[in-house]
Design a protein around this motif. Structure first.
Motif, mmCIF file in Angstrom:
data_model
loop_
_atom_site.group_PDB
_atom_site.id
_atom_site.type_symbol
_atom_site.label_atom_id
_atom_site.label_comp_id
_atom_site.label_asym_id
_atom_site.label_seq_id
_atom_site.Cartn_x
_atom_site.Cartn_y
_atom_site.Cartn_z
ATOM 1 N N ASP A 247 0.830 -1.205 0.000
ATOM 2 C CA ASP A 247 0.000 0.000 0.000
ATOM 3 C C ASP A 247 0.865 1.256 0.000
ATOM 4 O O ASP A 247 0.521 2.257 -0.638
ATOM 5 N N ILE A 248 1.970 1.200 0.701
ATOM 6 C CA ILE A 248 2.868 2.357 0.788
ATOM 7 C C ILE A 248 3.439 2.685 -0.581
ATOM 8 O O ILE A 248 3.481 3.858 -0.977
ATOM 9 N N GLN B 241 2.100 1.843 -3.485
ATOM 10 C CA GLN B 241 0.989 2.280 -4.323
ATOM 11 C C GLN B 241 0.662 3.755 -4.055
ATOM 12 O O GLN B 241 0.436 4.532 -4.978
ATOM 13 N N ASP B 242 0.678 4.143 -2.778
ATOM 14 C CA ASP B 242 0.429 5.538 -2.406
ATOM 15 C C ASP B 242 1.517 6.434 -2.987
ATOM 16 O O ASP B 242 1.231 7.513 -3.517
ATOM 17 N N TYR B 243 2.765 5.994 -2.894
ATOM 18 C CA TYR B 243 3.886 6.751 -3.448
ATOM 19 C C TYR B 243 3.705 6.961 -4.949
ATOM 20 O O TYR B 243 3.842 8.075 -5.455
ATOM 21 N N THR C 91 0.979 6.760 -6.753
ATOM 22 C CA THR C 91 -0.207 7.572 -7.039
ATOM 23 C C THR C 91 0.073 9.049 -6.811
ATOM 24 O O THR C 91 -0.224 9.882 -7.679
ATOM 25 N N THR C 92 0.655 9.382 -5.664
ATOM 26 C CA THR C 92 0.922 10.791 -5.365
ATOM 27 C C THR C 92 1.974 11.366 -6.317
ATOM 28 O O THR C 92 1.890 12.526 -6.701
ATOM 29 N N ALA D 35 4.283 10.703 1.196
ATOM 30 C CA ALA D 35 4.348 9.331 0.662
ATOM 31 C C ALA D 35 5.792 8.895 0.472
ATOM 32 O O ALA D 35 6.145 7.733 0.743
ATOM 33 N N ASN E 221 7.217 8.013 3.844
ATOM 34 C CA ASN E 221 6.665 6.738 4.299
ATOM 35 C C ASN E 221 7.339 5.568 3.603
ATOM 36 O O ASN E 221 7.659 4.554 4.235
#
Length: 145
Positions: free
Chosen positions: A25-26, A28-30, A32-33, A96, A99
């Motif tokens: 998830d981390i 994916q968030d990176y 995406t952002t 992100a 993280n």
């Protein structure tokens, strides 16, 4: 180097770990952002302005306080960086990024400590640390924003 079954197993497990990180998830968030930031016109404009100001800063830094525009450039570098950092898209990306760096640091530390307590591993986002300097120059400019 002679490939042993142990070596092949380590490579297989490393590849498996890499795939797990890429699917996290981390990560994916990176991604995406990052994509959002890279496609946002305002964020890209602010990044370009900051990059241009950093080029001026690098020229001035060669002479330090003796350069006639030293204080003016220092103020402009800090203000353009602050403006860039205050953009929602850039701020979300930086969070992100930190993280993801924290996750990678934790994994590195875990692997290193599995081998030996004496093996060094990155800690506390050392790859993203800029020595407290607000402009990312490694502390050479003396700003503290």
């Amino acid at each position: 180097m002679i490939a042993t079954m142990e070596y092949v197993n380590i490579l297989d497990e490393s590849e498996r770990l890499g795939k797990m990180i890429l699917q996290s998830d981390i990560m994916q968030d990176y991604q995406t952002t990052r994509s959002i930031m890279e496609t946002d016109d305002e964020a890209q404009k602010l990044i370009r302005e900051f990059s241009a100001m950093k080029e001026h800063y690098d020229d001035v830094q060669r002479f330090g306080r003796y350069h006639p525009d030293y204080y003016d450039i220092m103020k402009k570098v800090r203000s353009t960086k602050r403006e860039m950092d205050m953009n929602d898209k850039v701020a979300a990306f930086k969070i992100a990024e930190r993280n993801l760096q924290k996750l990678l640091d934790e994994i590195s530390s875990f692997v290193a400590n599995s081998v030996s307590e004496q093996v060094k591993a990155p800690r506390d986002g050392a790859a993203l640390t800029d020595s407290g300097c607000g402009c990312g120059s490694g502390g050479a400019c003396g700003c503290a924003s």
